[in-house]
Design a protein around this motif. Structure first.
Motif, PDB file in Angstrom:
ATOM      1  N   HIS A  19       0.823  -1.206   0.000  1.00 45.74           N
ATOM      2  CA  HIS A  19       0.000   0.000   0.000  1.00 45.74           C
ATOM      3  C   HIS A  19       0.859   1.259   0.000  1.00 45.74           C
ATOM      4  O   HIS A  19       0.534   2.248  -0.667  1.00 45.74           O
ATOM      5  CB  HIS A  19      -0.953   0.000   1.194  1.00 45.74           C
ATOM      6  CG  HIS A  19      -0.287  -0.110   2.524  1.00 45.74           C
ATOM      7  ND1 HIS A  19       0.696  -1.038   2.819  1.00 45.74           N
ATOM      8  CD2 HIS A  19      -0.467   0.599   3.693  1.00 45.74           C
ATOM      9  CE1 HIS A  19       1.091  -0.901   4.077  1.00 45.74           C
ATOM     10  NE2 HIS A  19       0.405   0.076   4.621  1.00 45.74           N
ATOM     11  N   TYR A  78      -5.702  -6.597  -2.074  1.00 45.22           N
ATOM     12  CA  TYR A  78      -5.124  -5.273  -1.846  1.00 45.22           C
ATOM     13  C   TYR A  78      -4.789  -4.583  -3.163  1.00 45.22           C
ATOM     14  O   TYR A  78      -4.784  -3.351  -3.243  1.00 45.22           O
ATOM     15  CB  TYR A  78      -3.878  -5.382  -0.958  1.00 45.22           C
ATOM     16  CG  TYR A  78      -4.242  -5.580   0.495  1.00 45.22           C
ATOM     17  CD1 TYR A  78      -4.699  -4.518   1.268  1.00 45.22           C
ATOM     18  CD2 TYR A  78      -4.149  -6.832   1.089  1.00 45.22           C
ATOM     19  CE1 TYR A  78      -5.056  -4.698   2.597  1.00 45.22           C
ATOM     20  CE2 TYR A  78      -4.506  -7.026   2.421  1.00 45.22           C
ATOM     21  CZ  TYR A  78      -4.957  -5.955   3.169  1.00 45.22           C
ATOM     22  OH  TYR A  78      -5.313  -6.132   4.484  1.00 45.22           O
ATOM     23  N   MET A 130      -6.014  -0.812  -3.873  1.00 46.64           N
ATOM     24  CA  MET A 130      -5.109   0.275  -4.264  1.00 46.64           C
ATOM     25  C   MET A 130      -5.461   0.846  -5.639  1.00 46.64           C
ATOM     26  O   MET A 130      -5.378   2.048  -5.854  1.00 46.64           O
ATOM     27  CB  MET A 130      -3.670  -0.227  -4.249  1.00 46.64           C
ATOM     28  CG  MET A 130      -3.094  -0.468  -2.865  1.00 46.64           C
ATOM     29  SD  MET A 130      -3.013   1.059  -1.878  1.00 46.64           S
ATOM     30  CE  MET A 130      -4.468   0.883  -0.845  1.00 46.64           C
TER      31      MET A 130
END
Length: 408
Positions: free
Chosen positions: A231, A269, A273
Motif C-alpha cells: 500500500h 489489496y 489500491m
C-alpha cells in the motif's frame, strides 16, 4: 544416516539440503508433507491427510490450536506406519510452526530433532502493532497472538537444536532460548541470481517490450499486501511517475493468500489500491504482472535499475537477497530485518517505511547516482550475499550440523 524432513509444504525451505543429502548413497532420506505427495528426486515423500477441519462452534481462541493438533495427529499416524516398517531416523528436521512435530518425540525418542525456528510472535516491537492503518489490537486479537506461540514453546522444549534464517528472526525468540538456535540462512544461488545485461521482457497485452535500456523500477513480494508495504509503494507511485517521466514500474506478486489480514471490502489489496489510485496511475507505465515463473522473475530483476523492498518488522523475504545478488540497487524500508543486511549508503539505500516522499527521494537518488557510486553500491550488495548468504557455504554448514547431530 537416516534423515526425516517434516514440512506441510515440503520441500519448501528444505529443498536444497534434502536434495544434497539424498545424493549421498549412504543416506536414506524421507519426508512427510500434507497431501498430495510429490515426486522429489532421491527422497521418499509420504503425505498425510487431515480427516476433518476445526470443530463447529469451537471457542475462537481454540481454532488455531485445534488445527495444529489435527495436523500433529495425522503426522503421528504416518510416523507410526513408518516406524512399524522399521524406519528409525537419526535426525528429524522439522518446521514446527504448523504443529506437525508436536507428537513425534514419543514416537522416535532416540532421534535428534533440528527445528527451523522462523518467528516468535509478540504484541509489540514486531509486525502486530507496527502499522496503525491495519492494526487490530483488541483483546481477542492479542489473545490469539499469544496462543500462537504454544507450538513454538513446545518445539523449543523438544528440539535438540535449531536454526533461524536471520539474526533478527532468531532474536524474536525469548532470550533463554536463543543459545539453542544458530543463525543460518538457506542461502542464495549466486550463479543463478547474477548480473546479466541484454535481456528483455514483453508485456503483450500492452504492446510493450522493455529492455535494459529502459528505466525500470521493480517491486516484488510473495503476496501483494501491507506486511510487505504494498500500500505504501502504490501510494508513492503518482509522485514517482511525475519525478521520473520515463520510468516503468514492474510489480510482481500474488493476490491469493498473505501473512496479514485480508483486504476489507475488496477481493485483494491490488483491487483496493487500484480503486484508490487508478486515476493517478498510467497503465502504460505501471505493470502488475502477478506471480511470475522463477526464470522470468529473475529476468526482470536483471533488467531493473532500482528495486524497492518494504517490510514490517517481520520475516525477511528471500527476494531482497536475490535482488542484491543480481547487483541491482535496492531501496528499502528502514525496518529492523532490513537493517541487519543493508547498511545505508554502503550496499543499498534506506527510507522510513511511512514516509512516501522519502521513498521517492531515495529512488530518484539511486537513479541519478554517478556511475562510480552506483557501481560501488551494486558490487557491495553482491559482496554481502557472497560473504554471508552464499548458497554453497550455507548448505554445507547445515549439512555439517545435521551430521554432527546424528553422531551424538
Amino acid at each position: 544416516m537416516k534423515i526425516l524432513f517434516l514440512h506441510q509444504n515440503f520441500p519448501a525451505q528444505f529443498n536444497h539440503v534434502a536434495k544434497r543429502l539424498a545424493q549421498n548413497p549412504a543416506n536414506q532420506v524421507l519426508a512427510i508433507r500434507q497431501y498430495p505427495a510429490i515426486d522429489f528426486e532421491g527422497v521418499g515423500v509420504i503425505a498425510y491427510q487431515l480427516t476433518r477441519g476445526s470443530s463447529p462452534g469451537i471457542d475462537p481462541l481454540m481454532q488455531n490450536y485445534e488445527a495444529k493438533i489435527l495436523r500433529a495427529e495425522a503426522v503421528a499416524k504416518t510416523a507410526y506406519l513408518l516406524k512399524d516398517k522399521g524406519f528409525l531416523p537419526d535426525v528429524i528436521v522439522a518446521h514446527p510452526g504448523w504443529g506437525e512435530a508436536l507428537l513425534l518425540k514419543d514416537i522416535w525418542p532416540d532421534a535428534k530433532y533440528l527445528g527451523y525456528f522462523e518467528y516468535f510472535y509478540a504484541a509489540s516491537g514486531q509486525d502486530f502493532d507496527f502499522d496503525p492503518e491495519f492494526s487490530q489490537c483488541d483483546a481477542e486479537s492479542l489473545a490469539k497472538l499469544r496462543l500462537k506461540n504454544i507450538v513454538n514453546l513446545q518445539a523449543l522444549n523438544d528440539m535438540d537444536a535449531g536454526i533461524s534464517p536471520t539474526r533478527w528472526q532468531r532474536d524474536t525468540y525469548p532470550e533463554w532460548a536463543r543459545s539453542k538456535i544458530d543463525v543460518l540462512h538457506e542461502g542464495i544461488d549466486m550463479d543463478y541470481f547474477s548480473p546479466e545485461a541484454g535481456r528483455s521482457i514483453s508485456i503483450p497485452e500492452k504492446g510493450l517490450t522493455l529492455t535494459c535500456d529502459d528505466e525500470i523500477i521493480t517491486y516484488a513480494a510473495r503476496y501483494l499486501e501491507p506486511v510487505r508495504g504494498f500500500h505504501k509503494f502504490m501510494r508513492a507511485l503518482p509522485a514517482l511517475l511525475t519525478r521520473r517521466p520515463n520510468a516503468h514500474v514492474i510489480i510482481m506478486g500474488s493476490n491469493e493468500g498473505g501473512y496479514g489480514l485480508p483486504a476489507q471490502g475488496y477481493a485483494s489489496y491490488e483491487a483496493m489500491m487500484l480503486d484508490e489510485l487508478h486515476a493517478l496511475l498510467d497503465p502504460q507505465r505501471v505493470h502488475i504482472l502477478g506471480r511470475l515463473p522463477k526464470d522470468i522473475y529473475r529476468n526482470v530483476l536483471t533488467l531493473s535499475k532500482v528495486h524497492v523492498y518494504l517490510t514490517y518488522p517481520f520475516l525477511l523475504s528471500w527476494s531482497m537477497l536475490e535482488v542484491m545478488a543480481t547487483g541491482t540497487i535496492v531501496v528499502a524500508s528502514d525496518t529492523a530485518p532490513v537493517r541487519e543486511i543493508i547498511k545505508d549508503g554502503k550496499n543499498g539505500l534506506l527510507f522510513d517505511f511511512f514516509d512516501a516522499d522519502a521513498m521517492v527521494d531515495r529512488i530518484d537518488e539511486a537513479l541519478t547516482l554517478s556511475n562510480r557510486k552506483a557501481n560501488a553500491l551494486r558490487k557491495a550488495a553482491r559482496k554481502t550475499i557472497e560473504d554471508k548468504y552464499n548458497f554453497e557455504q550455507c548448505l554445507q554448514t547445515l549439512i555439517t550440523k545435521i551430521e554432527t547431530l546424528a553422531k551424538h
